[in-house]
Write a protein that holds these residues in place. Structure first.
Motif, short mmCIF file in Angstrom:
data_model
loop_
_atom_site.label_atom_id
_atom_site.label_comp_id
_atom_site.label_asym_id
_atom_site.label_seq_id
_atom_site.Cartn_x
_atom_site.Cartn_y
_atom_site.Cartn_z
N PRO A 21 0.75 -1.24 0.09
CA PRO A 21 -0.05 0.23 -0.05
C PRO A 21 0.65 1.39 -0.05
N HIS A 22 1.99 0.98 0.32
CA HIS A 22 3.16 2.44 0.07
C HIS A 22 3.49 2.64 -1.17
N LEU A 23 3.22 1.90 -2.28
CA LEU A 23 3.62 2.23 -3.57
C LEU A 23 3.16 3.63 -4.02
N LYS A 24 3.88 4.21 -4.76
CA LYS A 24 3.71 5.56 -5.39
C LYS A 24 2.53 5.59 -6.08
N PHE A 25 2.01 4.69 -6.80
CA PHE A 25 0.83 4.43 -7.53
C PHE A 25 -0.50 4.85 -6.97
N TRP A 26 -0.64 4.49 -5.63
CA TRP A 26 -1.70 4.49 -4.86
C TRP A 26 -1.74 6.01 -4.38
N HIS A 27 -0.80 6.71 -4.31
CA HIS A 27 -0.82 8.08 -3.55
C HIS A 27 -0.58 9.19 -4.44
N HIS A 28 -0.85 9.02 -5.71
CA HIS A 28 -0.71 10.28 -6.66
C HIS A 28 -1.73 10.12 -7.77
N GLY A 29 -2.16 11.06 -8.36
CA GLY A 29 -3.03 11.23 -9.43
C GLY A 29 -4.47 10.97 -8.81
N GLY A 30 -5.68 10.51 -9.43
CA GLY A 30 -6.84 10.36 -9.18
C GLY A 30 -7.35 9.25 -8.86
N ALA A 31 -8.49 8.65 -9.46
CA ALA A 31 -9.04 7.35 -9.14
C ALA A 31 -8.25 6.07 -9.40
N LYS A 32 -8.31 4.89 -8.77
CA LYS A 32 -7.67 3.98 -9.03
C LYS A 32 -8.49 2.66 -8.73
N ILE A 33 -8.17 1.53 -9.54
CA ILE A 33 -8.88 0.25 -9.73
C ILE A 33 -7.83 -0.66 -9.47
N ALA A 34 -8.18 -1.88 -8.57
CA ALA A 34 -7.28 -2.98 -8.56
C ALA A 34 -8.12 -4.18 -9.04
N TYR A 35 -7.60 -4.72 -10.13
CA TYR A 35 -8.60 -5.90 -10.27
C TYR A 35 -7.78 -7.15 -9.83
N THR A 36 -8.48 -8.14 -9.19
CA THR A 36 -7.86 -9.29 -8.71
C THR A 36 -8.80 -10.62 -8.68
N THR A 37 -8.37 -11.53 -7.95
CA THR A 37 -9.17 -12.73 -8.14
C THR A 37 -10.06 -12.93 -6.87
N ASP A 38 -11.10 -13.87 -7.01
CA ASP A 38 -12.08 -14.29 -5.84
C ASP A 38 -11.35 -14.52 -4.66
N ALA A 39 -10.13 -15.12 -4.71
CA ALA A 39 -9.66 -15.64 -3.60
C ALA A 39 -8.68 -14.59 -3.07
N SER A 40 -8.35 -13.43 -3.65
CA SER A 40 -7.55 -12.28 -3.15
C SER A 40 -8.25 -11.12 -2.93
N GLU A 41 -9.64 -11.01 -3.29
CA GLU A 41 -10.37 -9.71 -3.19
C GLU A 41 -10.42 -9.18 -1.92
#
Length: 226
Positions: A94-114
């Motif tokens: 959760p500390h990666l820069k991707f999450w903390h800059h810019g606007g809205a974000k979506i992370a697609y994953t699997t049922d087991a990892s949701e």
């Protein structure tokens, strides 16, 4: 509802590598080409990278030019394109820069990892399962429902391979840098796959141009060579 136009964007060495095996990121593009990529980002509704690229490069994945962001706002668009990532395991810091800059974000994953990913990100992004395994057509359908018309995919190799092998890529921007990596352990643009039409099918070449010392080739994978 229609799926977005999918554009694969990549820079490689002359021998087809997207990086070397050192701990430092190999800069294949030049300043003019980085600016070109920034323009393509500004023209996109969403930008996608895989979890491996996030871990390796820790990018912010932004439109950097203020005038381009202002033009997006003037057109009634969000200042930044939607940022999208894919992770089968949910193992993203959760500390990666991707999450903390810019606007809205979506992370697609699997049922087991949701659930694990929702807890890990704690509101930093919308987390969506696309099934027992990563289902790229389902992902594109969901983006289409959200009004995404143009999706820019910036890697890495597994993600590019999946989109192209499944016949989901509409356009490829391939920038060739004037250097050679020569290390068989280094990552490549594409991996093995059952690509539509096999090795005898020739894609349509839509454009070739020099960008400084880099050559940009734009291919249309769903169209045959004329």
């Amino acid at each position: 509802m229609s799926r977005p136009h999918v554009l694969l964007s990549v820079a490689t060495s002359i021998d087809g590598y997207i990086d070397d095996t050192t701990t430092d990121r190999l800069l294949l593009s030049n300043s003019k080409d980085f600016d070109r990529v920034d323009q393509v980002r500004a023209e996109s509704d969403a930008i996608l990278i895989g979890a491996g690229t996030m871990r390796a490069d820790n990018p912010r994945l932004l439109v950097n030019n203020e005038e381009r962001r202002a033009a997006r706002r003037a057109a009634g668009k969000p200042e930044y394109p939607l940022k999208v990532t894919i992770t089968a395991t949910g193992d993203l810091d959760p500390h990666l820069k991707f999450w903390h800059h810019g606007g809205a974000k979506i992370a697609y994953t699997t049922d087991a990892s949701e659930e694990k990913l929702k807890q890990r990100l704690a509101g930093l992004a919308e987390v969506i399962s696309v099934g027992p395994e990563i289902d790229f057509p389902v992902l594109l359908d969901d983006l289409g429902h959200r009004g995404i018309r143009r999706l820019m995919v910036e890697g890495g190799g597994q993600i590019h391979t999946a989109f192209l092998a499944q016949g989901l890529a509409d356009e490829i921007h391939l920038a060739i840098a004037p250097l050679v990596v020569g290390d068989p352990a280094a990552p490549r643009f594409l991996g093995p796959g059952n690509y539509p039409g096999g090795p005898k099918r020739r894609m349509r070449l839509a454009e070739v141009r020099a960008v400084g010392d880099v050559v940009l080739m734009r291919y249309l994978p769903k169209q045959e060579s004329l």
